[in-house]
Design a protein around this motif. Structure first.
Motif, PDB file in Angstrom:
ATOM      1  N   GLN A 164       7.961  -3.068  -6.044  1.00  7.21           N
ATOM      2  CA  GLN A 164       8.421  -4.240  -5.564  1.00  7.21           C
ATOM      3  C   GLN A 164       7.627  -4.803  -4.304  1.00  7.21           C
ATOM      4  OE1 GLN A 164      11.041  -5.126  -7.351  1.00  7.21           O
ATOM      5  NE2 GLN A 164      10.770  -3.103  -8.506  1.00  7.21           N
ATOM      6  N   LEU A 165       7.226  -3.593  -3.528  1.00  6.17           N
ATOM      7  CA  LEU A 165       6.548  -4.274  -2.408  1.00  6.17           C
ATOM      8  C   LEU A 165       5.304  -4.818  -2.487  1.00  6.17           C
ATOM      9  CD1 LEU A 165       6.846  -4.124   0.824  1.00  6.17           C
ATOM     10  CD2 LEU A 165       5.718  -2.048   1.028  1.00  6.17           C
ATOM     11  N   HIS A 166       4.606  -4.122  -3.414  1.00  2.64           N
ATOM     12  CA  HIS A 166       3.230  -4.843  -3.977  1.00  2.64           C
ATOM     13  C   HIS A 166       3.155  -6.242  -4.562  1.00  2.64           C
ATOM     14  CE1 HIS A 166       0.785  -0.716  -3.276  1.00  2.64           C
ATOM     15  NE2 HIS A 166       1.652  -0.946  -2.187  1.00  2.64           N
ATOM     16  N   ALA A 167       4.297  -6.600  -5.030  1.00  3.38           N
ATOM     17  CA  ALA A 167       4.336  -7.809  -5.792  1.00  3.38           C
ATOM     18  C   ALA A 167       4.835  -9.066  -4.535  1.00  3.38           C
ATOM     19  CB  ALA A 167       5.630  -7.940  -6.563  1.00  3.38           C
ATOM     20  N   PHE A 174       3.822   4.815 -10.739  1.00  7.98           N
ATOM     21  CA  PHE A 174       4.953   4.447 -10.083  1.00  7.98           C
ATOM     22  C   PHE A 174       6.138   4.175 -10.782  1.00  7.98           C
ATOM     23  CE2 PHE A 174       1.086   3.687  -7.360  1.00  7.98           C
ATOM     24  CZ  PHE A 174       1.464   4.726  -6.320  1.00  7.98           C
ATOM     25  N   GLY A 175       5.869   3.085 -11.733  1.00 10.29           N
ATOM     26  CA  GLY A 175       6.998   2.574 -12.446  1.00 10.29           C
ATOM     27  C   GLY A 175       7.843   1.601 -11.721  1.00 10.29           C
ATOM     28  N   PRO A 176       8.661   0.673 -12.618  1.00 10.04           N
ATOM     29  CA  PRO A 176       9.269  -0.266 -12.111  1.00 10.04           C
ATOM     30  C   PRO A 176      10.651  -0.144 -11.100  1.00 10.04           C
ATOM     31  CG  PRO A 176       9.293  -0.523 -14.431  1.00 10.04           C
ATOM     32  CD  PRO A 176       8.540   0.904 -14.100  1.00 10.04           C
ATOM     33  N   ASP A 177      10.989   1.238 -11.080  1.00  2.94           N
ATOM     34  CA  ASP A 177      11.989   1.675 -10.203  1.00  2.94           C
ATOM     35  C   ASP A 177      11.536   2.163  -9.080  1.00  2.94           C
ATOM     36  OD1 ASP A 177      14.054   1.115 -12.034  1.00  2.94           O
ATOM     37  OD2 ASP A 177      13.960   3.241 -12.850  1.00  2.94           O
ATOM     38  N   ILE A 217      16.508  -4.482  -4.900  1.00  2.00           N
ATOM     39  CA  ILE A 217      16.784  -3.983  -6.487  1.00  2.00           C
ATOM     40  C   ILE A 217      16.926  -2.181  -6.153  1.00  2.00           C
ATOM     41  CG2 ILE A 217      14.363  -3.485  -6.775  1.00  2.00           C
ATOM     42  CD1 ILE A 217      15.487  -3.964  -9.984  1.00  2.00           C
ATOM     43  N   LEU A 218      16.160  -1.627  -5.311  1.00  2.00           N
ATOM     44  CA  LEU A 218      16.316  -0.346  -5.045  1.00  2.00           C
ATOM     45  C   LEU A 218      17.581   0.150  -4.487  1.00  2.00           C
ATOM     46  CD1 LEU A 218      12.510   0.444  -4.417  1.00  2.00           C
ATOM     47  CD2 LEU A 218      13.849   1.120  -6.347  1.00  2.00           C
ATOM     48  N   ASP A 219      18.405  -0.812  -3.816  1.00  2.00           N
ATOM     49  CA  ASP A 219      19.108  -0.500  -3.114  1.00  2.00           C
ATOM     50  C   ASP A 219      20.566  -0.471  -3.629  1.00  2.00           C
ATOM     51  OD1 ASP A 219      19.084   0.981  -0.608  1.00  2.00           O
ATOM     52  OD2 ASP A 219      19.539  -0.791   0.770  1.00  2.00           O
ATOM     53  N   ARG A 220      20.583  -1.160  -4.864  1.00  5.19           N
ATOM     54  CA  ARG A 220      21.859  -1.455  -5.630  1.00  5.19           C
ATOM     55  C   ARG A 220      22.739  -0.040  -5.631  1.00  5.19           C
ATOM     56  NH1 ARG A 220      19.438  -5.654  -9.756  1.00  5.19           N
ATOM     57  NH2 ARG A 220      19.034  -7.150  -8.222  1.00  5.19           N
TER      58      ARG A 220
END
Length: 316
Positions: free
Chosen positions: A20-23, A12-15, A289-292
């Motif tokens: 984000q969700l699984h954290a 998946f990777g950081p982006d 973060i993904l929406d910036r």
């Protein structure tokens, strides 16, 4: 060792939305909701009941599941693929028997794997968003599209898995006639309400675990409450409780939460560098973060897939 840009980001990777969700700490509540939901499929839950002794090794089973999700989310591509191969190998060796018909069937039937996958992904999205994790509809669809990969790992054809929220809703509509709270589901319900605990842990079970289990149950769709035959608080009350719980858990510093086992996020950060950590999240204070980039473009993020569910014969 400090991570570098050439390190393997994994599947998946950081982006990704998945990172984000699984954290988010509300994934523990979501996981319990998924167990309640999955138990409503008689053939699927029968496979669990006849092939595992989860009542005696509940914590071990929970940690193995968390380890699998953590490995496939934050581990290397090789580690994720090996974890998937292990799961597929185990599933191929297991079967269950219908007590009414005597039919013997494999627990890796695509229809059963699909139910387990959809109930889990729906639970993760539903609990996170309802508890205050700000995720756009486009990002929710993107999350589902990303998890065509996790579906492949457990043996499903990614093209046969719902790609977005609309397809997922259509899938649940198609499968509802097959759902029931049979004897096995009742066992799961009783277990989740009162898991075995030593005498010293009974007070903690009543004060902490019971509240979490009740919240997970309350967040199920209304038809699930009807099947179980147990009432739930009004939806508005459940939403308030989910948001209060999410706010409290997210107030715990991420550096503290990441110390809890199995520590997949810490290993991923060591491999890829601290810049790869899941972004700190605060309810109602910023765009995720993904929406910036989407916010700058004004397009709301990735379009995702919202095609209607088209598969024939989806009801197991």
């Amino acid at each position: 060792m400090t991570g570098t840009s050439t390190a393997d980001p994994g599947l998946f990777g950081p982006d990704s939305v998945t990172w984000q969700l699984h954290a988010d700490p509300m994934m523990w509540v979501a996981g319990i909701r998924a167990l309640y939901f999955q138990a409503l499929h008689p053939r699927a839950v029968r496979g669990v009941m006849q092939n595992s002794d989860f009542r005696r090794d509940a914590w071990g089973r929970l940690m193995r599941t968390a380890d699998f999700v953590g490995t496939t989310t934050y581990g290397t591509t090789e580690a994720a693929e090996k974890a998937g191969a292990r799961v597929r190998k185990i599933h191929r060796m297991l079967s269950a028997t219908d007590p009414d018909t005597g039919e013997r069937y494999g627990v890796d039937e695509p229809a059963l794997l699909l139910w387990v996958h959809c109930a889990e992904i729906d639970s993760y999205l539903h609990v996170a968003r309802r508890s205050g994790f700000r995720l756009t509809d486009a990002q929710a669809d993107r999350y589902m599209a990303e998890h065509r990969t996790s579906a492949r790992l457990v043996g499903l054809d990614p093209d046969e898995v719902p790609h977005g929220r609309a397809e997922l809703a259509a899938y649940f509509t198609s499968v509802r006639p097959a759902l029931a709270a049979g004897p096995d589901a009742r066992v799961v319900d009783d277990f989740l309400q009162r898991p075995p605990a030593g005498a010293l842990l009974v007070p903690a079970r009543e004060l902490l675990w019971r509240r979490v289990a009740d919240l997970a149950y309350a967040s199920l769709p209304p038809y699930a409450h009807e099947l179980y035959g147990r009432p739930a608080p009004a939806p508005a009350v459940t939403t308030r409780r989910l948001r209060a719980t999410g706010t409290a858990l997210r107030a715990v510093p991420a550096r503290v939460r990441r110390q809890l086992p199995p520590k997949h996020i810490l290993r991923a950060m060591a491999r890829l560098g601290p810049h790869a950590r899941p972004a700190p999240f605060k309810v109602g204070t910023r765009v995720p973060i993904l929406d910036r980039g989407a916010a700058r473009r004004g397009d709301g993020g990735d379009s995702g897939s919202c095609q209607s569910w088209r598969r024939a014969g989806t009801t197991p």
